[in-house]
Design an enzyme around this catalytic site. Structure first.
Site, short mmCIF file in Angstrom:
data_model
loop_
_atom_site.label_atom_id
_atom_site.label_comp_id
_atom_site.label_asym_id
_atom_site.label_seq_id
_atom_site.Cartn_x
_atom_site.Cartn_y
_atom_site.Cartn_z
CG ASP A 52 -1.89 -1.11 1.18
OD1 ASP A 52 -2.41 -1.44 -0.14
OD2 ASP A 52 -2.46 -1.37 2.38
CE1 TYR A 112 4.17 -6.45 3.57
CE2 TYR A 112 3.37 -8.83 3.14
CZ TYR A 112 3.45 -7.52 2.46
OH TYR A 112 2.85 -7.36 1.31
#
Length: 246
Positions: A52, A112
């Site tokens: 994002d 992540y």
């Protein structure tokens, strides 16, 4: 046709994210334009997944096809970096792959990490690379919360309303928390993630660790499958795509 995988490091601060969109600067679009120029042909760059707006990558993975073989990969790496380094993007490696390799669909796990600075003073050297939280966080409570997130579950609570994944079911393989001198790293490992899932999970873990919620409330929110009950997502500047495993 020849297929190549590239590994990419980038600072996402000034981009709308990885994926090409109708408006704004994306990492995918910038690299793709430079590849077209270098290869003197139109190529399509396919990433392992979207990050994002504002999210960083330590090692994003992508692939492209070229009609002609690249003769000197080291020289090509230097050339492409000449065009992208000033935008806080680095192509850290390029590898020739078989045509059945796919940056997205061949991925077995994605890792992540989320960085939090839990201290009074704002970071300077790592400014824009983590979430600064002044209130002292309870790491032991946070670890108890992560155990509730492990395994195969319906993660609808942590799913963005704009997420286009077919199913909210995901398998969280591992979550590790490391805390040293006020710097907290939370590492998440799964084959795939929903849009905003990691940031939403971190937001809820912070509500737990700051004692806005207790463990019972955290568990209730997870099981509710209701996005409206989720804590505000953690800011994007603390999130890094760490590695894609094939």
């Amino acid at each position: 046709m020849h297929r190549y995988q590239i590994l990419i490091e980038y600072v996402g601060t000034n981009f709308i994210g990885w994926q090409i969109q109708s408006k704004g600067k994306s990492i995918q679009k910038l690299i793709q334009i430079k590849l077209n120029k270098l290869l003197k042909e139109k190529v399509l760059l396919i990433g392992s997944g979207r990050t994002d707006s504002g999210v960083h990558a330590i090692e994003q993975s992508a692939h492209f096809d070229s009609k002609k073989e690249i003769q000197n990969l080291d020289k090509f790496l230097k050339s492409i970096n000449h065009f992208v380094n000033h935008k806080s993007i680095s192509i850290i490696d390029i590898k020739k792959k078989k045509l059945n390799f796919h940056a997205r669909f061949s991925a077995k796990q994605r890792i992540y990490k989320y960085v939090i600075f839990n201290r009074l003073s704002r970071p300077s050297i790592e400014k824009g690379r983590g979430w600064h939280i002044i209130k002292k966080l309870d790491i032991s409570l946070m670890k108890k919360g992560t155990k509730k997130l492990l395994g195969t579950k319906d993660f609808s609570t942590f799913r963005s309303s704009s997420c286009n994944a077919k199913s909210p079911i995901r398998t969280m393989k591992s979550i590790k928390i490391k805390s040293i001198k006020g710097r907290i790293e939370i590492q998440f490992k799964s084959q795939s993630f929903l849009q905003q899932q990691v940031r939403s999970m971190v937001g809820c873990l912070i509500y737990l660790a700051s004692k806005k919620w207790n463990l019972k409330k955290f568990t209730f929110v997870l099981k509710s499958k209701k996005r409206m009950l989720c804590a505000p997502p953690a800011p994007p500047e603390g999130l890094f795509l760490n590695k894609v495993i094939y």
